[in-house]
Scaffold this motif. Structure first.
Motif, PDB file in Angstrom:
ATOM      1  N   GLU A  60      34.789  -6.573 -22.012  1.00 48.16           N
ATOM      2  CA  GLU A  60      33.893  -7.535 -21.128  1.00 48.16           C
ATOM      3  C   GLU A  60      33.414  -6.661 -20.040  1.00 48.16           C
ATOM      4  O   GLU A  60      32.492  -6.803 -19.490  1.00 48.16           O
ATOM      5  CB  GLU A  60      34.561  -8.533 -20.851  1.00 48.16           C
ATOM      6  CG  GLU A  60      35.167  -9.679 -21.900  1.00 48.16           C
ATOM      7  CD  GLU A  60      35.651 -10.798 -21.250  1.00 48.16           C
ATOM      8  OE1 GLU A  60      36.545 -10.891 -20.012  1.00 48.16           O
ATOM      9  OE2 GLU A  60      36.331 -11.779 -22.087  1.00 48.16           O
ATOM     10  N   LEU A  61      34.477  -5.797 -19.549  1.00 46.20           N
ATOM     11  CA  LEU A  61      34.046  -4.871 -18.454  1.00 46.20           C
ATOM     12  C   LEU A  61      32.879  -3.984 -18.827  1.00 46.20           C
ATOM     13  O   LEU A  61      31.965  -3.818 -18.173  1.00 46.20           O
ATOM     14  CB  LEU A  61      35.392  -3.991 -18.262  1.00 46.20           C
ATOM     15  CG  LEU A  61      36.265  -4.694 -17.170  1.00 46.20           C
ATOM     16  CD1 LEU A  61      37.601  -3.858 -17.204  1.00 46.20           C
ATOM     17  CD2 LEU A  61      35.661  -4.773 -15.659  1.00 46.20           C
ATOM     18  N   SER A  62      32.847  -3.368 -20.055  1.00 47.44           N
ATOM     19  CA  SER A  62      31.823  -2.526 -20.539  1.00 47.44           C
ATOM     20  C   SER A  62      30.422  -3.238 -20.426  1.00 47.44           C
ATOM     21  O   SER A  62      29.720  -2.488 -20.089  1.00 47.44           O
ATOM     22  CB  SER A  62      31.980  -2.114 -22.028  1.00 47.44           C
ATOM     23  OG  SER A  62      33.295  -1.221 -21.756  1.00 47.44           O
ATOM     24  N   LEU A  63      30.456  -4.403 -20.985  1.00 54.23           N
ATOM     25  CA  LEU A  63      29.110  -5.317 -20.989  1.00 54.23           C
ATOM     26  C   LEU A  63      28.726  -5.812 -19.710  1.00 54.23           C
ATOM     27  O   LEU A  63      27.619  -6.441 -19.497  1.00 54.23           O
ATOM     28  CB  LEU A  63      29.409  -6.254 -21.965  1.00 54.23           C
ATOM     29  CG  LEU A  63      29.563  -5.881 -23.368  1.00 54.23           C
ATOM     30  CD1 LEU A  63      30.020  -6.660 -24.426  1.00 54.23           C
ATOM     31  CD2 LEU A  63      28.362  -4.932 -24.034  1.00 54.23           C
ATOM     32  N   SER A  64      29.523  -6.066 -18.680  1.00 58.22           N
ATOM     33  CA  SER A  64      29.335  -6.640 -17.588  1.00 58.22           C
ATOM     34  C   SER A  64      28.259  -5.939 -16.611  1.00 58.22           C
ATOM     35  O   SER A  64      28.333  -4.759 -16.363  1.00 58.22           O
ATOM     36  CB  SER A  64      30.534  -6.743 -16.715  1.00 58.22           C
ATOM     37  OG  SER A  64      30.425  -7.621 -15.258  1.00 58.22           O
ATOM     38  N   LEU A 101      37.905   5.099 -15.443  1.00 60.70           N
ATOM     39  CA  LEU A 101      36.500   5.562 -15.707  1.00 60.70           C
ATOM     40  C   LEU A 101      35.297   4.656 -15.406  1.00 60.70           C
ATOM     41  O   LEU A 101      34.298   5.016 -14.940  1.00 60.70           O
ATOM     42  CB  LEU A 101      36.666   6.072 -17.343  1.00 60.70           C
ATOM     43  CG  LEU A 101      37.625   7.601 -17.382  1.00 60.70           C
ATOM     44  CD1 LEU A 101      37.377   7.777 -18.904  1.00 60.70           C
ATOM     45  CD2 LEU A 101      37.070   8.644 -16.609  1.00 60.70           C
ATOM     46  N   LEU A 102      35.683   3.233 -16.046  1.00 60.60           N
ATOM     47  CA  LEU A 102      34.631   2.554 -15.863  1.00 60.60           C
ATOM     48  C   LEU A 102      34.385   1.923 -14.417  1.00 60.60           C
ATOM     49  O   LEU A 102      32.980   1.799 -13.738  1.00 60.60           O
ATOM     50  CB  LEU A 102      34.973   1.075 -16.282  1.00 60.60           C
ATOM     51  CG  LEU A 102      34.790   1.102 -18.128  1.00 60.60           C
ATOM     52  CD1 LEU A 102      35.715  -0.202 -18.545  1.00 60.60           C
ATOM     53  CD2 LEU A 102      33.534   0.989 -18.509  1.00 60.60           C
ATOM     54  N   LEU A 103      35.526   1.932 -13.418  1.00 61.28           N
ATOM     55  CA  LEU A 103      35.186   1.764 -12.078  1.00 61.28           C
ATOM     56  C   LEU A 103      34.536   3.001 -11.302  1.00 61.28           C
ATOM     57  O   LEU A 103      33.654   2.616 -10.461  1.00 61.28           O
ATOM     58  CB  LEU A 103      36.437   1.544 -11.390  1.00 61.28           C
ATOM     59  CG  LEU A 103      37.249   0.371 -11.595  1.00 61.28           C
ATOM     60  CD1 LEU A 103      38.719   0.311 -11.445  1.00 61.28           C
ATOM     61  CD2 LEU A 103      36.400  -0.818 -10.670  1.00 61.28           C
ATOM     62  N   ILE A 104      34.790   4.219 -11.726  1.00 59.96           N
ATOM     63  CA  ILE A 104      34.222   5.322 -11.218  1.00 59.96           C
ATOM     64  C   ILE A 104      32.687   5.409 -11.558  1.00 59.96           C
ATOM     65  O   ILE A 104      31.864   5.688 -10.729  1.00 59.96           O
ATOM     66  CB  ILE A 104      34.626   6.705 -11.672  1.00 59.96           C
ATOM     67  CG1 ILE A 104      36.274   6.690 -10.821  1.00 59.96           C
ATOM     68  CG2 ILE A 104      33.983   7.887 -11.104  1.00 59.96           C
ATOM     69  CD1 ILE A 104      37.037   7.723 -11.277  1.00 59.96           C
ATOM     70  N   ASP A 105      32.444   5.098 -12.739  1.00 62.93           N
ATOM     71  CA  ASP A 105      30.972   5.072 -13.248  1.00 62.93           C
ATOM     72  C   ASP A 105      30.451   3.957 -12.469  1.00 62.93           C
ATOM     73  O   ASP A 105      29.291   4.266 -12.312  1.00 62.93           O
ATOM     74  CB  ASP A 105      31.076   4.730 -14.692  1.00 62.93           C
ATOM     75  CG  ASP A 105      29.415   4.788 -15.345  1.00 62.93           C
ATOM     76  OD1 ASP A 105      28.902   5.986 -15.220  1.00 62.93           O
ATOM     77  OD2 ASP A 105      29.135   3.577 -15.862  1.00 62.93           O
TER      78      ASP A 105
END
Length: 209
Positions: A60-64, A101-105
């Motif tokens: 879900e995070l990747s698609l948000s 990694l998702l947050l930094i991106d």
């Protein structure tokens, strides 16, 4: 009468690691052992959750695309992880590293929510650092580990973006990162040189305030 061997304003993970590397003992005071003094996630624990649920949250995070929704899911995800496994469990690394990694991106595109993301990303990175350190301490491995050194540098760079920290706290995190990188990566390594340059910049900023 009590004596503080190190800067008490450091995070729990930084204090524990500094005491172990400098004075060769693990502190068991209430502040160092209490869960309430872990990196400051103002969150309430939820019931244990399955690995499939955690993977679903990562998907879900990747698609948000909405920054606020992303942050809400990220906080819920953190609750799932910390209520499912111990901070010293290697599964914690497996789940928190992708989140970091998702947050930094996401930091590069959040706009007005930047500071909220910066603070939360810093908090997650300190939690991940604690997990790495707990695993090393438990296994009695060399405290000067390359993974720890890189994570310390990540935490230091995120500290620069965190408006809730004093400048001397930012400097301290770069000092710690440089100390580890010089041991694990060498003085001439590009990562070490970058960390040293950033440390000098932060020292100048701190001295001018």
């Amino acid at each position: 009468l009590t004596i503080s061997y190190i800067d008490p304003s450091l995070s729990t993970s930084s204090r524990k690691h500094e005491l172990l590397s400098r004075y060769f003992f693990e502190c068991t005071c209430s502040r160092c052992t209490s869960p309430s003094h872990s990196p400051s996630l103002q969150l309430t624990r939820s019931p244990s959750i399955s690995q499939s649920d955690i993977q679903k949250s990562l998907d879900e995070l990747s698609l948000s695309t909405s920054p606020q929704k992303f942050l809400a899911i990220a906080k819920e995800f953190t609750l799932k992880v910390t209520s499912t496994v111990s901070v010293s469990d290697e599964l914690c690394v497996n789940w928190l590293k992708p989140l970091q990694l998702l947050l930094i991106d996401k930091l590069n595109s959040v706009g007005i929510e930047f500071q909220q993301f910066a603070v939360f990303t810093f908090t997650i990175s300190e939690l991940l650092l604690t997990t790495y350190q707990e695993i090393l301490i438990r296994g009695r491995k060399d405290v000067y580990d390359p993974i720890i050194a890189v994570q310390l540098f990540i935490v230091a760079k995120l500290a620069r973006l965190n408006d809730t920290l004093e400048k001397h706290q930012v400097v301290q995190r770069f000092v710690e990162a440089v100390k580890y990188l010089e041991v694990t990566h060498g003085f001439d390594n590009s990562l070490t040189r970058e960390a040293v340059a950033m440390l000098e910049e932060e020292k100048i900023i701190a001295s001018s305030n």
